[in-house]
Enzyme design. Structure first.
Site, PDB file in Angstrom:
ATOM      1  N   ALA A 116      -4.327   7.573  -4.204  1.00 40.80           N
ATOM      2  CA  ALA A 116      -2.976   7.091  -4.502  1.00 40.80           C
ATOM      3  C   ALA A 116      -3.132   5.603  -4.829  1.00 40.80           C
ATOM      4  O   ALA A 116      -3.278   4.770  -3.934  1.00 40.80           O
ATOM      5  CB  ALA A 116      -2.075   7.306  -3.305  1.00 40.80           C
ATOM      6  N   SER A 132       0.848  -1.202   0.000  1.00 38.34           N
ATOM      7  CA  SER A 132       0.000   0.000   0.000  1.00 38.34           C
ATOM      8  C   SER A 132       0.881   1.250   0.000  1.00 38.34           C
ATOM      9  O   SER A 132       2.062   1.181  -0.354  1.00 38.34           O
ATOM     10  CB  SER A 132      -0.935  -0.030   1.204  1.00 38.34           C
ATOM     11  OG  SER A 132      -1.896   0.994   1.109  1.00 38.34           O
ATOM     12  N   ASN A 133       0.342   2.372   0.387  1.00 40.37           N
ATOM     13  CA  ASN A 133       1.118   3.621   0.461  1.00 40.37           C
ATOM     14  C   ASN A 133       0.596   4.475   1.616  1.00 40.37           C
ATOM     15  O   ASN A 133      -0.302   4.050   2.341  1.00 40.37           O
ATOM     16  CB  ASN A 133       1.039   4.367  -0.879  1.00 40.37           C
ATOM     17  CG  ASN A 133      -0.396   4.696  -1.242  1.00 40.37           C
ATOM     18  OD1 ASN A 133      -1.048   5.482  -0.578  1.00 40.37           O
ATOM     19  ND2 ASN A 133      -0.912   4.050  -2.297  1.00 40.37           N
ATOM     20  N   HIS A 134       1.156   5.663   1.750  1.00 42.01           N
ATOM     21  CA  HIS A 134       0.886   6.476   2.956  1.00 42.01           C
ATOM     22  C   HIS A 134      -0.334   7.392   2.850  1.00 42.01           C
ATOM     23  O   HIS A 134      -0.524   8.239   3.715  1.00 42.01           O
ATOM     24  CB  HIS A 134       2.109   7.330   3.279  1.00 42.01           C
ATOM     25  CG  HIS A 134       3.336   6.526   3.560  1.00 42.01           C
ATOM     26  ND1 HIS A 134       3.461   5.744   4.689  1.00 42.01           N
ATOM     27  CD2 HIS A 134       4.471   6.349   2.847  1.00 42.01           C
ATOM     28  CE1 HIS A 134       4.635   5.141   4.670  1.00 42.01           C
ATOM     29  NE2 HIS A 134       5.264   5.478   3.555  1.00 42.01           N
TER      30      HIS A 134
END
Ligand code: PMT
Length: 402
Positions: free
Chosen positions: A277, A209-211
């Site tokens: 995102a 995943s991402n932030h």
């Protein structure tokens, strides 16, 4: 008259500034608003229901039931009736109750059940207003999507001088009028927003995943909804949920799922904002059982995900507006401009990881907006709510001439 036909529920709480509610009521009625009033029990110590009933030409409620007549005041109906619930003045006490969901009188019960937008105008002494607990409660209400009319500075009832005075009724009226004007800008328009991160499963317990926190997408959703739009948000797991009665949320996990749900809503949207995102790659195979620790190294083969903005950009209808984002770490302007072109966006919002206070997680962002006609603008570091309002204004003014 600016407020013709508008239904305003005015909440009045126990504060020395409660006397100003009489003048405020008069101003609202003069502008054509239909006003009903709810008083907290302690407001009765400061101003009489008779004064407010006479000025509002409407009922004043302060208890759930009248024991003499046996008539019950339906707080749900009051909230449904109103186009706006304005609480002025709101005391530190009622503010804390609103922030915590405490429901111990008609006013707080109505707040919890109200479906309409809520505006609050605090009034209290200087040090109370400065107290972190009060600041936190105000922020909590703002996070709920309520509109805060900041207290004004000047002489206070205690004799101290500083911020804490109820905003002058004339200024409150300006905000109310502006609120109703703005709430019409996108009336009837359908907005589709992707927001937050995607999660690409590796096995039943792990994912890539991402932030992204979803703060930017939530701010955009709320900014459109506050201008009357009908907003649908396709939201990644764990991302911040926007709050507004005009917003519907569909929670998704992977990029593929985000694509499928976004696609369903795309054809009927007037404006699409791609703020999510989205993972560009996903594991080729998802292990059905938890992968066990074995060798020092392991490899996961990734395959390309669908590019949602690109795919829907190809299906863009005449008159439909697509707003893209670009999150970059180098050669920012070049990459943003090529995404604007390639993904068929009408405008693209660039945020760079090199700017302090910009991008993932922050409450703030610093962006450059590039339009199809080659024009652009750059902001300072602003709260994401402010950036969102700017993006909404840019969409409103398309095609842009700066
Ligand atoms: O959520 P926050 O913590 O508040 O952070 C906000 C943010 C940094 C996530 C937001 O401001 C932002 O920049 N969102 C887009 C992030 C991104 O994926 O940018 P990109 O340059 O990789 O993608 C370009 C555009 O294509 C974006 O509009 C993106 O949503 C879209 N895209 C990308 C890949 C993909 N597979 N599908 C897409 O739709």
């Amino acid at each position: 008259m600016h407020l013709d036909g508008k239904k305003i529920l005015l909440g009045v709480t126990g504060s020395i500034a409660a006397y100003k509610a009489a003048h405020l009521t008069r101003l609202l009625v003069k502008e054509g608003a239909e006003v009903q009033i709810i008083m907290s029990t302690s407001a009765l110590d400061f101003i009489t229901p008779l004064t407010l009933a006479t000025l509002s030409k409407g009922p004043v409620h302060h208890q759930f039931a009248d024991s003499a007549t046996g008539v019950w005041t339906n707080h749900v109906e009051l909230g449904m009736w109103a186009d706006l619930f304005l609480v002025a003045p709101i005391s530190a006490n009622t503010l804390a109750k609103f922030a915590q969901g405490i429901c111990d009188n008609l006013l707080t019960a109505t707040y919890l059940s109200a479906k309409c937008p809520v505006m609050v105008a605090p009034a209290m002494d200087l040090d109370m207003y400065l107290h972190p607990a009060v600041k936190e409660n105000l922020q909590r209400l703002a996070d709920f999507g309520n509109i805060i009319l900041e207290a004004e500075s000047g002489e206070l009832a205690s004799g101290l001088n500083g911020q804490g005075r109820l905003m002058e009724p004339e200024h409150i009226l300006e905000h109310v009028t502006q609120f109703f004007q703005e709430s019409q800008t996108f009336r009837g328009k359908k907005i589709l927003i992707t927001s937050g991160p995607t999660q690409e499963a590796i096995d039943p317990v792990r994912f890539i995943s991402n932030h992204s926190s979803g703060k930017m997408g939530a701010a955009i959703a709320e900014a459109f909804a506050s201008k009357g739009a009908d907003v649908t948000v396709i939201l990644g797991q764990g991302a911040k949920k926007p709050h507004h009665t005009g917003i519907k949320i569909h929670t998704v996990r992977s990029a593929q799922e985000m694509y499928e749900v976004t696609q369903i809503h795309h054809h009927q949207a007037d404006i699409c904002v791609f703020a999510a995102a989205v993972a560009d790659y996903t594991p080729k195979d998802i292990a059905t059982e938890k992968i066990k620790k074995s060798d020092d190294q392991m490899q996961i083969t990734l395959v390309k995900n669908v590019d949602i903005a690109f795919a829907l950009g190809k299906k863009k209808k005449q008159g439909q507006i697509h707003v893209g984002f670009a999150l970059e770490t180098e050669n920012e302007v070049f990459h943003a401009k090529s995404k604007l072109e390639k993904k068929n966006f009408d405008l693209i919002v660039l945020n760079s990881m090199r700017d302090q206070g910009a991008g993932f997680q922050y409450d703030t962002n610093k962006v450059s907006i590039f339009f199809k006609n080659g024009k652009s603008l750059t902001t300072d570091t602003l709260h994401k709510d402010e950036v969102a309002k700017l993006i909404v204004d840019c969409v409103k003014d398309l095609p842009i001439e700066i």
